[in-house]
Design an enzyme around this catalytic site. Structure first.
Site, mmCIF file in Angstrom:
data_model
loop_
_atom_site.group_PDB
_atom_site.id
_atom_site.type_symbol
_atom_site.label_atom_id
_atom_site.label_comp_id
_atom_site.label_asym_id
_atom_site.label_seq_id
_atom_site.Cartn_x
_atom_site.Cartn_y
_atom_site.Cartn_z
ATOM 1 N N ASN A 16 31.125 -59.905 -16.399
ATOM 2 C CA ASN A 16 32.343 -59.589 -16.647
ATOM 3 C C ASN A 16 32.516 -59.601 -15.509
ATOM 4 O O ASN A 16 33.660 -59.415 -15.976
ATOM 5 C CB ASN A 16 31.586 -58.029 -17.587
ATOM 6 C CG ASN A 16 30.521 -57.217 -16.240
ATOM 7 O OD1 ASN A 16 30.153 -57.662 -15.697
ATOM 8 N ND2 ASN A 16 31.551 -55.653 -15.994
ATOM 9 N N CYS A 44 31.211 -51.595 -17.005
ATOM 10 C CA CYS A 44 30.892 -50.528 -17.323
ATOM 11 C C CYS A 44 32.029 -49.322 -16.798
ATOM 12 O O CYS A 44 31.261 -47.705 -16.363
ATOM 13 C CB CYS A 44 29.723 -50.179 -16.322
ATOM 14 S SG CYS A 44 29.597 -50.814 -15.004
ATOM 15 N N GLU A 60 22.609 -51.210 -11.301
ATOM 16 C CA GLU A 60 24.185 -50.750 -11.609
ATOM 17 C C GLU A 60 24.107 -50.824 -13.475
ATOM 18 O O GLU A 60 23.959 -51.700 -13.863
ATOM 19 C CB GLU A 60 24.721 -51.300 -10.953
ATOM 20 C CG GLU A 60 26.826 -50.922 -10.980
ATOM 21 C CD GLU A 60 27.411 -51.062 -11.235
ATOM 22 O OE1 GLU A 60 27.363 -50.764 -13.008
ATOM 23 O OE2 GLU A 60 27.954 -51.893 -11.440
ATOM 24 N N SER A 111 23.007 -54.126 -19.297
ATOM 25 C CA SER A 111 23.202 -53.316 -19.933
ATOM 26 C C SER A 111 21.602 -51.341 -19.868
ATOM 27 O O SER A 111 20.410 -52.362 -18.921
ATOM 28 C CB SER A 111 22.283 -53.571 -20.967
ATOM 29 O OG SER A 111 21.878 -53.584 -21.644
HETATM 30 C C1 SIN Z 1 31.331 -52.929 -13.394
HETATM 31 O O1 SIN Z 1 31.915 -52.696 -14.667
HETATM 32 O O2 SIN Z 1 30.460 -53.843 -13.416
HETATM 33 C C2 SIN Z 1 32.212 -52.897 -12.703
HETATM 34 C C3 SIN Z 1 33.457 -53.015 -12.153
HETATM 35 C C4 SIN Z 1 33.676 -52.456 -10.833
HETATM 36 O O3 SIN Z 1 33.161 -53.296 -9.636
HETATM 37 O O4 SIN Z 1 35.146 -51.863 -10.886
#
Ligand code: SIN
Length: 489
Positions: free
Chosen positions: A159, A291, A257, A236
């Site tokens: 992503n 996420c 993360e 995930s």
């Molecule tokens: C993520 O969704 O893994 C990172 C999102 C972000 O850094 O804003």
């Protein structure tokens, strides 16, 4: 149009792994698809377990010299990389849009966001230091030193195919660690372009390796090799748990993360128009595939209908389409499986009596790629999958709760604890709610929280460890305590 037709610098298009400063081709190949039309845009060689072992050996050798390079010199090399990334930002953003569909303006933002971790870490690496300690032992002195943990295995998501690599690698390299990166099979092209720029920046052979191919085989090496001292992963919660189990065999440090199910709380004193803008920014960035994306909009009943109307007005106007089109607001999902999964969540909510205010259907046939309509749901039961799971798509639902206690209970009613958002202008509410909800990051009247200088990470099943800021660099160090006796005779 081929990938190279779209790039100013064609040598940024790489389909081989990068190991010990060399491009290494693999067996067979993993196809990379453009989710905007599901066409194959590249085939990347699979170097498998053997390639992963070769990369770990190279990173282990390189660690012996890289850890001794002064932080100032490491910072210089990192800043070379940072500058090259800025100079090639357009091409890097093109690769992101091609391989995962992100709207190109957002992809350009990701490249700059990703580079900011390199700039920050280059500086912060100079400030890794220990402390002097008091000791109970007469005639002694004690102190701590921080040293790089060693070889780090890094498993990154599709992503943010650029920024999730730099957010892990920059602090690790700045601290003196060496890296073996396994990018998501969907998005190897961004990782390999970053490797090409790291090579041009003068980062020594073996310090930064990118290994593509069979995910379980490569992941298995990274989590089981005793030469790898830490595994960093973004992805995930299910895969995070598996990696944690595998890493237990050699008691590796893990930085995870993982998933999220972010509540977006709107109190009755909030500016509703600003809150609605905030939901759009948080929810529909990367088509809801982040996420930290707002999943559950929790509104106080007095303003809930007004908020639903403000959201409907905005969401129904969002235009789904190819990330390169100038009028696209929301790009495709990563693949058709994601479209089916999101559609199942929405269909279940519809069958259970929730109101689909806008959207609620696949646009795959209409637009010819992995598209889903931006969707707003009202009245979904909190026990439904659309309420409990990480949606990872352009869908959000509105829930109602009156008292602060009920709002906190609903917000915390999930195994996740990554990001949350609160819209209110009441400072008492800011403190009570932000202390009551169990989340690693909280945006108050702010729909986006990530920055190079701040700690990014979650609690509960959303992960372990923090990326960014001074904490991001510390993650990659070991704290050592030294006691010197016999100082006074
Ligand atoms: C993520 O969704 O893994 C990172 C999102 C972000 O850094 O804003």
């Amino acid at each position: 149009m081929s990938v190279t037709d779209r790039l100013d610098d064609k040598s940024l298009f790489r389909t081989d792994s990068f190991i010990d400063g060399q491009w290494v081709s693999g067996e067979g190949g993993v196809e990379v698809l453009n989710p905007a039309n599901n066409a194959v845009i590249a085939t990347v060689g699979d170097v498998g377990e053997a390639g992963a072992r070769k990369a770990v050996a190279a990173a282990t050798r390189a660690f012996e010299s890289w850890k001794k390079v002064s932080p100032f010199e490491r910072a210089r090399l990192l800043m070379n990389w940072y500058k090259l990334i800025h100079e090639n930002a357009k091409d890097l953003a093109t690769l992101i849009t091609l391989e995962m569909g992100k709207v190109n303006k957002e992809a350009q933002g990701e490249v700059i966001y990703g580079a900011s971790f390199i700039e920050w870490s280059a500086e912060e690496g100079k400030r890794v230091h220990g402390e002097t300690l008091s000791t109970p032992f007469p005639g002694s002195r004690g102190w701590t030193i921080r040293q790089p943990i060693g070889v780090v295995g890094c498993i990154t998501p599709w992503n943010f195919p650029n920024a999730m690599i730099t957010r892990k690698c920059a602090p690790a390299l700045a601290a003196g660690c060496t890296m073996v990166i396994k990018p998501a099979p969907e998005t190897p092209l961004s990782a390999l372009a970053l490797a090409e720029l790291a090579r041009r920046a003068g980062i020594p052979d073996g310090v930064f390796n990118v290994v593509c191919g069979d995910a379980p085989a490569i992941g298995g090496v990274l989590t089981s090799s005793s030469d790898v001292r830490m595994v960093g992963f973004t992805g995930s919660t299910a895969v995070g748990k598996l990696l944690m189990k595998q890493a237990a065999s050699t008691v590796k440090r893990v930085a995870l993360e993982l998933g999220g199910n972010a509540p977006f709380i709107v109190m009755d004193d909030a500016d509703i128009e600003k809150a609605a803008d905030g939901v759009i920014a948080s929810k529909f960035r990367v088509s809801g595939q982040t996420c930290v994306s707002a999943n559950r909009i929790i509104a106080q009943p007095a303003i809930a209908d007004k908020l639903v109307a403000a959201l409907e007005a905005r969401i129904s106007k969002l235009k789904a389409g190819d990330g390169f089109a100038s009028d696209t607001d929301v790009g495709p999902l990563i693949h058709m499986t994601a479209v089916s999964r999101v559609d199942k969540l929405v269909s279940q909510a519809r069958e259970q009596g929730a109101r689909i205010v806008t959207g609620g259907k696949s646009l795959a046939d209409e637009l010819g790629g992995s598209f889903y309509a931006p969707t707003l749901i009202d009245g979904a039961d909190p026990s439904l999958d659309v309420s409990c799971s990480e949606i990872f798509g352009p869908v959000c639902s509105v829930y109602r709760a009156e008292s602060e206690a009920d709002i906190i209970k609903l917000a915390n009613d999930t195994p996740y604890g990554l990001a949350a958002y609160i819209y209110t202008n009441d400072v008492g509410r800011v403190h009570r709610l932000s202390e009551g909800i169990e989340y690693g990051m909280i945006g108050i009247n702010a729909p986006m929280v990530g920055a190079a200088s701040t700690p990014f990470g979650g609690v509960k099943e959303s992960g372990i460890g923090r990326e960014g800021g001074k904490w991001g660099v510390e993650e990659f160090t070991e704290l050592k305590y030294v006691l010197l006796g016999g100082v006074e005779g």
